[in-house]
Design a protein around this motif. Sequence first.
Motif, PDB file in Angstrom:
ATOM      1  N   GLY A   1       0.755  -1.249   0.000  1.00  0.00           N
ATOM      2  CA  GLY A   1       0.000   0.000   0.000  1.00  0.00           C
ATOM      3  C   GLY A   1       0.785   1.298   0.000  1.00  0.00           C
ATOM      4  O   GLY A   1       0.298   2.287   0.549  1.00  0.00           O
ATOM      5  N   TYR A   2       1.945   1.332  -0.697  1.00  0.00           N
ATOM      6  CA  TYR A   2       2.765   2.539  -0.647  1.00  0.00           C
ATOM      7  C   TYR A   2       3.215   3.014  -2.030  1.00  0.00           C
ATOM      8  O   TYR A   2       3.604   2.212  -2.879  1.00  0.00           O
ATOM      9  N   ASP A   3       3.124   4.327  -2.242  1.00  0.00           N
ATOM     10  CA  ASP A   3       3.785   4.958  -3.376  1.00  0.00           C
ATOM     11  C   ASP A   3       5.243   5.158  -2.997  1.00  0.00           C
ATOM     12  O   ASP A   3       5.569   5.423  -1.822  1.00  0.00           O
ATOM     13  N   LEU A   4       6.146   5.087  -3.994  1.00  0.00           N
ATOM     14  CA  LEU A   4       7.566   4.973  -3.688  1.00  0.00           C
ATOM     15  C   LEU A   4       8.420   5.992  -4.430  1.00  0.00           C
ATOM     16  O   LEU A   4       8.044   6.511  -5.478  1.00  0.00           O
ATOM     17  N   ASP A   5       9.577   6.242  -3.861  1.00  0.00           N
ATOM     18  CA  ASP A   5      10.656   6.951  -4.544  1.00  0.00           C
ATOM     19  C   ASP A   5      11.955   6.297  -4.103  1.00  0.00           C
ATOM     20  O   ASP A   5      12.064   5.808  -2.972  1.00  0.00           O
ATOM     21  N   PHE A   6      12.942   6.240  -4.987  1.00  0.00           N
ATOM     22  CA  PHE A   6      14.229   5.649  -4.613  1.00  0.00           C
ATOM     23  C   PHE A   6      15.347   6.387  -5.334  1.00  0.00           C
ATOM     24  O   PHE A   6      15.203   6.830  -6.476  1.00  0.00           O
ATOM     25  N   GLU A   7      16.457   6.536  -4.636  1.00  0.00           N
ATOM     26  CA  GLU A   7      17.639   7.193  -5.182  1.00  0.00           C
ATOM     27  C   GLU A   7      18.883   6.595  -4.521  1.00  0.00           C
ATOM     28  O   GLU A   7      18.815   6.071  -3.401  1.00  0.00           O
ATOM     29  N   VAL A   8      20.020   6.723  -5.193  1.00  0.00           N
ATOM     30  CA  VAL A   8      21.312   6.395  -4.588  1.00  0.00           C
ATOM     31  C   VAL A   8      21.926   7.683  -4.068  1.00  0.00           C
ATOM     32  O   VAL A   8      22.179   8.613  -4.838  1.00  0.00           O
ATOM     33  N   PHE A   9      22.126   7.749  -2.765  1.00  0.00           N
ATOM     34  CA  PHE A   9      22.739   8.906  -2.126  1.00  0.00           C
ATOM     35  C   PHE A   9      24.185   8.579  -1.781  1.00  0.00           C
ATOM     36  O   PHE A   9      24.486   7.486  -1.289  1.00  0.00           O
ATOM     37  N   ASN A  10      25.080   9.536  -2.032  1.00  0.00           N
ATOM     38  CA  ASN A  10      26.488   9.382  -1.666  1.00  0.00           C
ATOM     39  C   ASN A  10      26.769  10.268  -0.455  1.00  0.00           C
ATOM     40  O   ASN A  10      26.585  11.484  -0.500  1.00  0.00           O
ATOM     41  N   SER A  11      27.231   9.656   0.629  1.00  0.00           N
ATOM     42  CA  SER A  11      27.433  10.379   1.886  1.00  0.00           C
ATOM     43  C   SER A  11      28.385  11.557   1.755  1.00  0.00           C
ATOM     44  O   SER A  11      28.260  12.543   2.493  1.00  0.00           O
ATOM     45  N   LYS A  12      29.331  11.489   0.816  1.00  0.00           N
ATOM     46  CA  LYS A  12      30.332  12.550   0.716  1.00  0.00           C
ATOM     47  C   LYS A  12      29.728  13.897   0.317  1.00  0.00           C
ATOM     48  O   LYS A  12      30.366  14.929   0.484  1.00  0.00           O
ATOM     49  N   TYR A  13      28.506  13.888  -0.182  1.00  0.00           N
ATOM     50  CA  TYR A  13      27.837  15.136  -0.557  1.00  0.00           C
ATOM     51  C   TYR A  13      26.949  15.691   0.561  1.00  0.00           C
ATOM     52  O   TYR A  13      26.235  16.674   0.363  1.00  0.00           O
ATOM     53  N   TYR A  14      27.003  15.057   1.728  1.00  0.00           N
ATOM     54  CA  TYR A  14      26.116  15.460   2.821  1.00  0.00           C
ATOM     55  C   TYR A  14      26.890  15.757   4.109  1.00  0.00           C
ATOM     56  O   TYR A  14      26.431  15.443   5.207  1.00  0.00           O
ATOM     57  N   GLY A  15      28.049  16.366   3.942  1.00  0.00           N
ATOM     58  CA  GLY A  15      28.772  16.893   5.092  1.00  0.00           C
ATOM     59  C   GLY A  15      29.657  15.917   5.829  1.00  0.00           C
ATOM     60  O   GLY A  15      30.210  16.258   6.882  1.00  0.00           O
ATOM     61  N   VAL A  16      29.809  14.700   5.313  1.00  0.00           N
ATOM     62  CA  VAL A  16      30.761  13.753   5.893  1.00  0.00           C
ATOM     63  C   VAL A  16      31.674  13.251   4.777  1.00  0.00           C
ATOM     64  O   VAL A  16      31.191  12.847   3.710  1.00  0.00           O
ATOM     65  N   PRO A  17      32.986  13.281   4.969  1.00  0.00           N
ATOM     66  CA  PRO A  17      33.918  12.931   3.891  1.00  0.00           C
ATOM     67  C   PRO A  17      34.112  11.428   3.727  1.00  0.00           C
ATOM     68  O   PRO A  17      35.191  10.879   3.949  1.00  0.00           O
ATOM     69  N   GLN A  18      33.047  10.750   3.332  1.00  0.00           N
ATOM     70  CA  GLN A  18      33.090   9.313   3.070  1.00  0.00           C
ATOM     71  C   GLN A  18      32.379   9.013   1.761  1.00  0.00           C
ATOM     72  O   GLN A  18      31.219   9.387   1.580  1.00  0.00           O
ATOM     73  N   ASN A  19      33.069   8.354   0.859  1.00  0.00           N
ATOM     74  CA  ASN A  19      32.490   7.980  -0.431  1.00  0.00           C
ATOM     75  C   ASN A  19      31.661   6.704  -0.220  1.00  0.00           C
ATOM     76  O   ASN A  19      32.157   5.592  -0.352  1.00  0.00           O
ATOM     77  N   ARG A  20      30.408   6.886   0.134  1.00  0.00           N
ATOM     78  CA  ARG A  20      29.543   5.765   0.511  1.00  0.00           C
ATOM     79  C   ARG A  20      28.227   5.881  -0.241  1.00  0.00           C
ATOM     80  O   ARG A  20      27.406   6.759   0.045  1.00  0.00           O
ATOM     81  N   GLU A  21      28.001   5.018  -1.208  1.00  0.00           N
ATOM     82  CA  GLU A  21      26.785   5.035  -2.011  1.00  0.00           C
ATOM     83  C   GLU A  21      25.805   3.992  -1.485  1.00  0.00           C
ATOM     84  O   GLU A  21      26.131   2.809  -1.397  1.00  0.00           O
ATOM     85  N   ARG A  22      24.625   4.438  -1.155  1.00  0.00           N
ATOM     86  CA  ARG A  22      23.577   3.548  -0.660  1.00  0.00           C
ATOM     87  C   ARG A  22      22.246   3.935  -1.298  1.00  0.00           C
ATOM     88  O   ARG A  22      21.975   5.111  -1.538  1.00  0.00           O
TER      89      ARG A  22
END
Length: 356
Positions: free
Chosen positions: A140-161
């Motif tokens: 019963g859910y409408d969805l959205d999905f993306e790959v976020f890379n932590s290094k673009y959010y204020g922490v210097p780690q190249n982490r794609e999830r």
Amino acid sequence: MNFIDICSGIGGFRTGLERNGHNCIAFAEIDKYAIQSYKAIYDTENEVELGDITTMHDSEWEQFKGNCDMIVGGTPCQSFSIAGKRLGFEDTRGTVFFSYVNAIKQVQPKYFLFENVKGLMSHDKGNTIKVILKAFDEVGYDLDFEVFNSKYYGVPQNRERIYIVGIRKDLSDKPFKPVAVGKKKMDLLKAWAKVEINLRQIHPQLQTEVTALLVDVLEDEVDEKYYLSEEKTKKLTVDFDPNKMIGIREATKQGYAVAEQGDSVNVSYPTSKTRRGRVGKQVAQTLQAGEVNQGVVMNDIRIRKLTPLECWRLQGFTDEQFYKAKDSGVSNSQLYKQAGNSVTVNVVDEIVKGLN
């Protein structure tokens, strides 16, 4: 919003949600050391501790219906990761996912937020992620999905999830997600999703600017034990100018990559003949749960491993949170593991800002 923290680890989701004023009413975790850290960091006295969600009956979830606005969590990713055997749903860890979906089905929160490895999109030729998205759609859910890379959010780690967010269909007033035409895995998956499920514009626009460097999270002084031995350094490096840079062995045509002060170095398997991409330019590479795989080139052009505190900082946790866990008696090896298993707090913070 009231939320339930499933497969909570050390509370990466929780910290991101609490930054936005939301309230945890229950949490689920089976690792005793993660639970130890979690209880040291957060006030869980009036919360329901759920334990192993694979053993829970539907009636146990029903107590939260009407009082839970959001379910968050990332089920074990080893069965979907390129670092594992990638057995997917044939691996018992993969089936934890279905218990996660059942929790959503029974509780019917307004939202859910699910995290997993980027490799989920390619597992079983792309079929696994489609099964996952369909499962969320069917409850019963409408969805959205993306790959976020932590290094673009204020922490210097190249982490794609990959982060999948859902909004209950009866509440959804979001516009449909625009789909780019292309041949990349994400483009193809979104084209499939546009036809097979309701793909909505729920996630924030992806950020693409690195705002923090690895040197920003380093401790001022660390014990000599964190520095690589001369023997291990020789196995990992080629001849270099000791005043400026290091040549890190890797399986490329050149045979090495240049690492300078502030660059990260993957220090695992120093004699490997097949490793490549060992050097991260001013950011750490992805933290792993199984070992301390990340080193950094210091100002004396020596390589040392990152400390447990630095790894927690790379996931967006505060020093206060780290020391609460450490002072509770959790060992360094577990602190490293917990950082590697966690979601990045800053990414969660960004995603939930737009949810009401």
